[in-house]
Design a protein around this motif. Structure first.
Motif, PDB file in Angstrom:
ATOM      1  N   HIS A 299       0.840  -1.198   0.000  1.00  0.00           N
ATOM      2  CA  HIS A 299       0.000   0.000   0.000  1.00  0.00           C
ATOM      3  C   HIS A 299       0.870   1.241   0.000  1.00  0.00           C
ATOM      4  N   GLY A 300       1.906   1.233  -0.800  1.00  0.00           N
ATOM      5  CA  GLY A 300       2.708   2.440  -0.961  1.00  0.00           C
ATOM      6  C   GLY A 300       4.005   2.424  -0.188  1.00  0.00           C
ATOM      7  N   ARG A 301       3.942   2.804   1.080  1.00  0.00           N
ATOM      8  CA  ARG A 301       5.182   3.016   1.821  1.00  0.00           C
ATOM      9  C   ARG A 301       5.600   1.784   2.620  1.00  0.00           C
ATOM     10  N   ALA A 302       6.913   1.577   2.663  1.00  0.00           N
ATOM     11  CA  ALA A 302       7.445   0.475   3.467  1.00  0.00           C
ATOM     12  C   ALA A 302       7.389   0.856   4.946  1.00  0.00           C
ATOM     13  N   PRO A 303       7.281  -0.142   5.852  1.00  0.00           N
ATOM     14  CA  PRO A 303       7.255   0.169   7.288  1.00  0.00           C
ATOM     15  C   PRO A 303       8.579   0.766   7.762  1.00  0.00           C
ATOM     16  N   ARG A 304       8.513   1.492   8.887  1.00  0.00           N
ATOM     17  CA  ARG A 304       9.689   2.223   9.367  1.00  0.00           C
ATOM     18  C   ARG A 304      10.884   1.302   9.637  1.00  0.00           C
ATOM     19  N   ARG A 305      10.614   0.093  10.103  1.00  0.00           N
ATOM     20  CA  ARG A 305      11.742  -0.809  10.394  1.00  0.00           C
ATOM     21  C   ARG A 305      12.631  -1.044   9.170  1.00  0.00           C
ATOM     22  N   LEU A 306      12.066  -0.808   7.995  1.00  0.00           N
ATOM     23  CA  LEU A 306      12.852  -1.032   6.769  1.00  0.00           C
ATOM     24  C   LEU A 306      13.360   0.265   6.158  1.00  0.00           C
ATOM     25  N   THR A 307      12.991   1.396   6.733  1.00  0.00           N
ATOM     26  CA  THR A 307      13.327   2.666   6.062  1.00  0.00           C
ATOM     27  C   THR A 307      14.099   3.623   6.969  1.00  0.00           C
ATOM     28  N   LEU A 308      14.721   3.087   8.002  1.00  0.00           N
ATOM     29  CA  LEU A 308      15.456   3.963   8.925  1.00  0.00           C
ATOM     30  C   LEU A 308      16.929   4.091   8.523  1.00  0.00           C
ATOM     31  N   GLY A 309      17.235   3.825   7.297  1.00  0.00           N
ATOM     32  CA  GLY A 309      18.586   4.047   6.758  1.00  0.00           C
ATOM     33  C   GLY A 309      19.654   3.326   7.550  1.00  0.00           C
ATOM     34  N   PRO A 310      20.605   4.094   8.119  1.00  0.00           N
ATOM     35  CA  PRO A 310      21.731   3.472   8.828  1.00  0.00           C
ATOM     36  C   PRO A 310      21.288   2.600  10.005  1.00  0.00           C
ATOM     37  N   LEU A 311      20.178   2.973  10.654  1.00  0.00           N
ATOM     38  CA  LEU A 311      19.710   2.177  11.795  1.00  0.00           C
ATOM     39  C   LEU A 311      19.194   0.815  11.320  1.00  0.00           C
ATOM     40  N   THR A 312      18.448   0.829  10.221  1.00  0.00           N
ATOM     41  CA  THR A 312      17.968  -0.442   9.644  1.00  0.00           C
ATOM     42  C   THR A 312      19.163  -1.313   9.275  1.00  0.00           C
ATOM     43  N   LEU A 313      20.142  -0.693   8.622  1.00  0.00           N
ATOM     44  CA  LEU A 313      21.302  -1.472   8.177  1.00  0.00           C
ATOM     45  C   LEU A 313      22.106  -1.981   9.374  1.00  0.00           C
ATOM     46  N   ALA A 314      22.265  -1.132  10.397  1.00  0.00           N
ATOM     47  CA  ALA A 314      23.064  -1.530  11.568  1.00  0.00           C
ATOM     48  C   ALA A 314      22.422  -2.715  12.282  1.00  0.00           C
ATOM     49  N   THR A 315      21.099  -2.690  12.448  1.00  0.00           N
ATOM     50  CA  THR A 315      20.445  -3.803  13.152  1.00  0.00           C
ATOM     51  C   THR A 315      20.463  -5.073  12.295  1.00  0.00           C
ATOM     52  N   SER A 316      20.385  -4.887  10.971  1.00  0.00           N
ATOM     53  CA  SER A 316      20.462  -6.051  10.090  1.00  0.00           C
ATOM     54  C   SER A 316      21.873  -6.650  10.122  1.00  0.00           C
ATOM     55  N   ALA A 317      22.871  -5.770  10.160  1.00  0.00           N
ATOM     56  CA  ALA A 317      24.259  -6.256  10.245  1.00  0.00           C
ATOM     57  C   ALA A 317      24.492  -6.954  11.585  1.00  0.00           C
ATOM     58  N   LEU A 318      23.883  -6.425  12.649  1.00  0.00           N
ATOM     59  CA  LEU A 318      24.021  -7.054  13.956  1.00  0.00           C
ATOM     60  C   LEU A 318      23.384  -8.450  13.948  1.00  0.00           C
TER      61      LEU A 318
END
Ligand SMILES: N[C@@H](CCC(=O)N[C@@H](CS)C(=O)NCC(=O)O)C(=O)O
Length: 234
Positions: free
Chosen positions: A114-133
């Motif tokens: 429905h258009g926009r992705a949820p915030r957990r996927l769009t927080l830029g460096p924070l999303t990437l940092a938690t995914s890397a963790l």
């Protein structure tokens, strides 16, 4: 085959990602064909895309491309022009090919959500940092290829991204470079009902291996089957 430590660290990986991908979100038009996805389990960028697929209840034919892998990496480069993962092809849109995890996620939510992705996927460096963790918690699993034999046909895995047990299975599928149709089964997915209708009250992850003619559920038994059937001595 799987230890208490594996279960603990895999659960922790889902936790640091806020259980992203455990539940289906708002859905848009449904594609007819599964996506084609070249990726590897330990890649933090690939995890973001897998979470998006779970949230959008989308299936994908996954070609695992771990480091040192020889089965699909060349194919990905030949098809897209780069050795970069994730690489997604949408057969429902004239084989549109996409690199860049953020661009893939934006595309999927615009076209199939429905258009926009949820915030957990769009927080830029924070999303990437938690995914890397999350990847770090499970290292070295799902990162490098191990010797294996190829199945005659892709396997079929019913699971979702946030399931700790499913992660343990995906790590083995990845290391052994086993192509598989990833059937999205997050909470709220109609695929869960379809699975129950066909196979009874089975636990997730559930694997169907057409080459071996078996259907198995539960991480321990699925992994034992994969190792026994496809892993070769190093
Ligand atoms: N900006 C890209 C970065 C993708 C990326 O760097 N992927 C790494 C894996 S984590 C990669 O493809 N490395 C090349 C390789 O594994 O050979 C994205 O967001 O998708």
């Amino acid at each position: 085959m799987t230890s208490a430590f594996d279960h603990f660290t895999s659960t922790a990986a889902s936790f640091v990602r806020g259980q992203s991908g455990a539940r289906v979100g708002a859905l848009g038009p449904r594609p007819l064909e599964p996506f084609l996805l070249w990726e590897f389990e330990a890649c933090p960028f690939c995890r973001k895309v897998r979470e998006a697929l779970s949230i959008l209840d989308l299936d994908a034919l996954v070609f695992p491309c771990p480091r040192g892998g020889t089965r699909f990496r060349d194919e990905a480069r030949a098809r897209g022009g780069k050795t970069q993962f994730p690489f997604l092809v949408d057969p429902n849109a004239d084989d549109r090919a996409l690199y860049e995890s953020d661009a893939i996620i934006a595309y999927l939510f615009a076209r199939y959500g429905h258009g926009r992705a949820p915030r957990r996927l769009t927080l830029g460096p924070l999303t990437l940092a938690t995914s890397a963790l999350a990847s770090g918690l499970r290292l070295p699993r799902g990162r490098a290829a191990r010797p294996s034999r190829a199945p005659d046909a892709p396997l079929e895995l019913f699971a979702h991204e946030a399931s700790p047990d499913a992660r343990l299975v995906r790590e083995v599928l990845c290391e052994l470079e086993l192509p598989h149709l990833s059937r999205s089964c997050a909470e709220g997915s109609p695929t869960r009902d379809a699975l129950r209708t066909h196979h009874g009250d089975v636990a997730l992850p559930f694997l169907h291996d057409p080459s071996a003619g078996v259907s198995i559920h539960g991480a321990r038994d699925v992994i034992a089957h994969l190792e026994r059937t496809y892993a070769l001595p190093a």
